[in-house]
Design a protein around this motif. Structure first.
Motif, PDB file in Angstrom:
ATOM      1  N   THR A 128       0.839  -1.194   0.000  1.00  0.00           N
ATOM      2  CA  THR A 128       0.000   0.000   0.000  1.00  0.00           C
ATOM      3  C   THR A 128       0.877   1.248   0.000  1.00  0.00           C
ATOM      4  O   THR A 128       0.631   2.199  -0.740  1.00  0.00           O
ATOM      5  CB  THR A 128      -0.941  -0.003   1.221  1.00  0.00           C
ATOM      6  OG1 THR A 128      -1.682  -1.220   1.234  1.00  0.00           O
ATOM      7  CG2 THR A 128      -1.888   1.175   1.195  1.00  0.00           C
ATOM      8  N   ILE A 129       1.903   1.247   0.821  1.00  0.00           N
ATOM      9  CA  ILE A 129       2.830   2.379   0.875  1.00  0.00           C
ATOM     10  C   ILE A 129       3.509   2.572  -0.478  1.00  0.00           C
ATOM     11  O   ILE A 129       3.535   3.680  -1.028  1.00  0.00           O
ATOM     12  CB  ILE A 129       3.878   2.166   1.990  1.00  0.00           C
ATOM     13  CG1 ILE A 129       3.206   2.194   3.364  1.00  0.00           C
ATOM     14  CG2 ILE A 129       4.994   3.206   1.890  1.00  0.00           C
ATOM     15  CD1 ILE A 129       4.075   1.697   4.508  1.00  0.00           C
ATOM     16  N   MET A 130       4.035   1.486  -1.036  1.00  0.00           N
ATOM     17  CA  MET A 130       4.783   1.565  -2.289  1.00  0.00           C
ATOM     18  C   MET A 130       3.896   1.946  -3.478  1.00  0.00           C
ATOM     19  O   MET A 130       4.393   2.413  -4.496  1.00  0.00           O
ATOM     20  CB  MET A 130       5.507   0.252  -2.562  1.00  0.00           C
ATOM     21  CG  MET A 130       6.577  -0.080  -1.535  1.00  0.00           C
ATOM     22  SD  MET A 130       7.973   1.046  -1.557  1.00  0.00           S
ATOM     23  CE  MET A 130       8.821   0.434  -3.016  1.00  0.00           C
ATOM     24  N   ALA A 131       2.575   1.760  -3.355  1.00  0.00           N
ATOM     25  CA  ALA A 131       1.662   2.132  -4.437  1.00  0.00           C
ATOM     26  C   ALA A 131       1.380   3.629  -4.464  1.00  0.00           C
ATOM     27  O   ALA A 131       0.811   4.131  -5.438  1.00  0.00           O
ATOM     28  CB  ALA A 131       0.353   1.347  -4.319  1.00  0.00           C
ATOM     29  N   GLY A 132       1.784   4.349  -3.438  1.00  0.00           N
ATOM     30  CA  GLY A 132       1.579   5.798  -3.417  1.00  0.00           C
ATOM     31  C   GLY A 132       2.373   6.467  -4.535  1.00  0.00           C
ATOM     32  O   GLY A 132       3.455   6.025  -4.891  1.00  0.00           O
ATOM     33  N   ARG A 133       1.819   7.539  -5.076  1.00  0.00           N
ATOM     34  CA  ARG A 133       2.501   8.257  -6.160  1.00  0.00           C
ATOM     35  C   ARG A 133       3.771   8.931  -5.666  1.00  0.00           C
ATOM     36  O   ARG A 133       4.754   9.013  -6.375  1.00  0.00           O
ATOM     37  CB  ARG A 133       1.567   9.282  -6.791  1.00  0.00           C
ATOM     38  CG  ARG A 133       0.479   8.636  -7.623  1.00  0.00           C
ATOM     39  CD  ARG A 133      -0.477   9.698  -8.206  1.00  0.00           C
ATOM     40  NE  ARG A 133      -1.637   9.063  -8.785  1.00  0.00           N
ATOM     41  CZ  ARG A 133      -2.674   8.580  -8.117  1.00  0.00           C
ATOM     42  NH1 ARG A 133      -2.698   8.647  -6.803  1.00  0.00           N
ATOM     43  NH2 ARG A 133      -3.689   8.027  -8.737  1.00  0.00           N
ATOM     44  N   GLN A 134       3.731   9.447  -4.449  1.00  0.00           N
ATOM     45  CA  GLN A 134       4.908  10.033  -3.822  1.00  0.00           C
ATOM     46  C   GLN A 134       4.934   9.597  -2.378  1.00  0.00           C
ATOM     47  O   GLN A 134       3.905   9.568  -1.701  1.00  0.00           O
ATOM     48  CB  GLN A 134       4.891  11.559  -3.892  1.00  0.00           C
ATOM     49  CG  GLN A 134       6.026  12.143  -3.070  1.00  0.00           C
ATOM     50  CD  GLN A 134       6.475  13.509  -3.501  1.00  0.00           C
ATOM     51  OE1 GLN A 134       5.900  14.109  -4.374  1.00  0.00           O
ATOM     52  NE2 GLN A 134       7.533  13.988  -2.889  1.00  0.00           N
ATOM     53  N   ILE A 135       6.124   9.272  -1.901  1.00  0.00           N
ATOM     54  CA  ILE A 135       6.323   8.893  -0.503  1.00  0.00           C
ATOM     55  C   ILE A 135       7.256   9.917   0.113  1.00  0.00           C
ATOM     56  O   ILE A 135       8.286  10.268  -0.473  1.00  0.00           O
ATOM     57  CB  ILE A 135       6.938   7.483  -0.378  1.00  0.00           C
ATOM     58  CG1 ILE A 135       6.040   6.434  -1.034  1.00  0.00           C
ATOM     59  CG2 ILE A 135       7.193   7.143   1.096  1.00  0.00           C
ATOM     60  CD1 ILE A 135       6.682   5.061  -1.149  1.00  0.00           C
ATOM     61  N   VAL A 136       6.900  10.397   1.293  1.00  0.00           N
ATOM     62  CA  VAL A 136       7.775  11.268   2.068  1.00  0.00           C
ATOM     63  C   VAL A 136       8.032  10.572   3.392  1.00  0.00           C
ATOM     64  O   VAL A 136       7.096  10.207   4.107  1.00  0.00           O
ATOM     65  CB  VAL A 136       7.144  12.658   2.305  1.00  0.00           C
ATOM     66  CG1 VAL A 136       8.018  13.496   3.235  1.00  0.00           C
ATOM     67  CG2 VAL A 136       6.927  13.374   0.984  1.00  0.00           C
ATOM     68  N   LEU A 137       9.304  10.365   3.697  1.00  0.00           N
ATOM     69  CA  LEU A 137       9.718   9.770   4.965  1.00  0.00           C
ATOM     70  C   LEU A 137      10.394  10.867   5.779  1.00  0.00           C
ATOM     71  O   LEU A 137      11.292  11.548   5.278  1.00  0.00           O
ATOM     72  CB  LEU A 137      10.686   8.612   4.728  1.00  0.00           C
ATOM     73  CG  LEU A 137      11.139   7.898   5.996  1.00  0.00           C
ATOM     74  CD1 LEU A 137      11.183   6.402   5.776  1.00  0.00           C
ATOM     75  CD2 LEU A 137      12.499   8.396   6.449  1.00  0.00           C
ATOM     76  N   LEU A 138       9.939  11.045   7.011  1.00  0.00           N
ATOM     77  CA  LEU A 138      10.490  12.054   7.911  1.00  0.00           C
ATOM     78  C   LEU A 138      11.208  11.386   9.072  1.00  0.00           C
ATOM     79  O   LEU A 138      10.733  10.377   9.604  1.00  0.00           O
ATOM     80  CB  LEU A 138       9.370  12.923   8.495  1.00  0.00           C
ATOM     81  CG  LEU A 138       8.503  13.709   7.532  1.00  0.00           C
ATOM     82  CD1 LEU A 138       7.349  14.370   8.270  1.00  0.00           C
ATOM     83  CD2 LEU A 138       9.323  14.739   6.795  1.00  0.00           C
ATOM     84  N   ALA A 139      12.348  11.960   9.455  1.00  0.00           N
ATOM     85  CA  ALA A 139      13.068  11.446  10.618  1.00  0.00           C
ATOM     86  C   ALA A 139      13.828  12.571  11.290  1.00  0.00           C
ATOM     87  O   ALA A 139      14.462  13.391  10.619  1.00  0.00           O
ATOM     88  CB  ALA A 139      14.040  10.344  10.212  1.00  0.00           C
ATOM     89  N   THR A 140      13.746  12.605  12.603  1.00  0.00           N
ATOM     90  CA  THR A 140      14.500  13.584  13.366  1.00  0.00           C
ATOM     91  C   THR A 140      15.185  12.897  14.537  1.00  0.00           C
ATOM     92  O   THR A 140      14.685  11.906  15.073  1.00  0.00           O
ATOM     93  CB  THR A 140      13.595  14.710  13.917  1.00  0.00           C
ATOM     94  OG1 THR A 140      12.597  14.135  14.758  1.00  0.00           O
ATOM     95  CG2 THR A 140      12.931  15.492  12.799  1.00  0.00           C
ATOM     96  N   GLY A 141      16.318  13.421  14.891  1.00  0.00           N
ATOM     97  CA  GLY A 141      17.007  12.965  16.087  1.00  0.00           C
ATOM     98  C   GLY A 141      18.047  11.894  15.853  1.00  0.00           C
ATOM     99  O   GLY A 141      17.964  11.090  14.928  1.00  0.00           O
ATOM    100  N   GLU A 142      19.020  11.910  16.719  1.00  0.00           N
ATOM    101  CA  GLU A 142      20.155  10.987  16.656  1.00  0.00           C
ATOM    102  C   GLU A 142      19.724   9.523  16.770  1.00  0.00           C
ATOM    103  O   GLU A 142      20.346   8.639  16.191  1.00  0.00           O
ATOM    104  CB  GLU A 142      21.121  11.341  17.788  1.00  0.00           C
ATOM    105  CG  GLU A 142      22.420  10.583  17.757  1.00  0.00           C
ATOM    106  CD  GLU A 142      23.347  11.020  18.884  1.00  0.00           C
ATOM    107  OE1 GLU A 142      24.114  10.159  19.347  1.00  0.00           O
ATOM    108  OE2 GLU A 142      23.297  12.194  19.300  1.00  0.00           O
ATOM    109  N   LYS A 143      18.641   9.264  17.488  1.00  0.00           N
ATOM    110  CA  LYS A 143      18.189   7.884  17.676  1.00  0.00           C
ATOM    111  C   LYS A 143      17.715   7.247  16.373  1.00  0.00           C
ATOM    112  O   LYS A 143      17.593   6.033  16.293  1.00  0.00           O
ATOM    113  CB  LYS A 143      17.090   7.822  18.731  1.00  0.00           C
ATOM    114  CG  LYS A 143      17.601   8.160  20.118  1.00  0.00           C
ATOM    115  CD  LYS A 143      16.507   8.132  21.144  1.00  0.00           C
ATOM    116  CE  LYS A 143      17.075   8.470  22.510  1.00  0.00           C
ATOM    117  NZ  LYS A 143      16.055   8.511  23.545  1.00  0.00           N
TER     118      LYS A 143
END
Length: 175
Positions: free
Chosen positions: A107-122
Motif C-alpha cells: 500500500t505504501i509503495m503504491a503511493g505516487r509520492q512517498i515522504v519519509l520524515l526522521a529527526t534525532g540521533e536515535k
C-alpha cells in the motif's frame, strides 16, 4: 491521546492547510479491525490511489508500523508492535498497545509520492541502513529504495550516519 491519529492531528494537521477529509490515518479504534483494513484499502482504490504517503521510520528500521519481519504484509493490516517500537512510542512496553493498524508495504509503495520524515540521533542508524544499506525485510524502510518518487527529510542528527551528501541535501544558511 496515545493514538497515532491524535499525534498527527496535534503535531501536523492542525498546523498546515489541509482539510480533515483529506487526511486518512488507519482507525485504531475500529470495532472490527480486519473489516476496517479491507475498507481502508477499498477507499484508496476508489480514490484512484494515494497521491502522498507520509511515513516515519522507527529505530529498528520499520516504516509506518511495518515492523522488521521475514514476510511483510502487502496491504493494510493489524500488526504486533515490537518491544522497541512500544518503548520508543510510549516510553515503556508495559501496559501499552501491543498492536497497531498500519498500511502494508504494498500500500505504501503504491503511493505516487512517498515522504519519509526522521529527526534525532536515535534515528540515524535506521536512516543510514534504509538509504545506504541493502534492501531487506529486516529494515522495511530500505524497500523505499525501490520506489521512483521518494523524498527523505532528516535533520542533521538523523542524517549523521549517512556516508555522503546527497544531491538534494543543502546546508541551511545560519542567520
Amino acid at each position: 491521546p496515545e493514538s497515532f491519529r491524535f499525534f498527527m492531528e496535534s503535531q501536523l494537521f492542525r498546523h498546515i492547510n489541509i482539510q480533515p477529509e483529506n487526511t486518512h490515518v488507519p482507525d485504531g479504534l475500529a470495532k472490527d479491525p480486519f473489516a476496517f483494513c479491507q475498507e481502508y484499502e477499498e477507499m484508496i482504490v476508489k480514490a484512484g490511489g494515494a497521491d502522498l504517503v507520509l511515513v516515519g521510520i522507527g529505530r529498528n528500521g520499520h516504516v509506518a508500523f511495518v515492523e522488521p519481519d521475514g514476510a511483510l504484509n502487502p496491504r493494510t493490516t493489524l500488526r504486533m508492535l515490537s518491544e522497541s517500537t512500544q518503548e520508543a512510542n510510549f516510553g515503556t512496553s508495559e501496559g501499552v498497545p501491543r498492536f497497531a493498524l498500519t498500511m502494508g508495504i504494498g500500500t505504501i509503495m503504491a503511493g505516487r509520492q512517498i515522504v519519509l520524515l526522521a529527526t534525532g540521533e536515535k534515528k540515524a542508524e535506521a536512516i543510514a541502513k534504509a538509504v545506504e544499506g541493502p534492501i531487506t525485510t529486516e529494515v522495511p524502510a530500505s524497500l523505499l529504495q525501490l520506489h521512483h518518487n521518494v523524498t527523505i527529510i532528516v535533520d542533521e542528527a538523523a542524517g549523521s550516519q549517512l556516508s555522503k551528501w546527497y544531491p538534494s541535501q543543502l546546508p541551511l544558511e545560519q542567520s
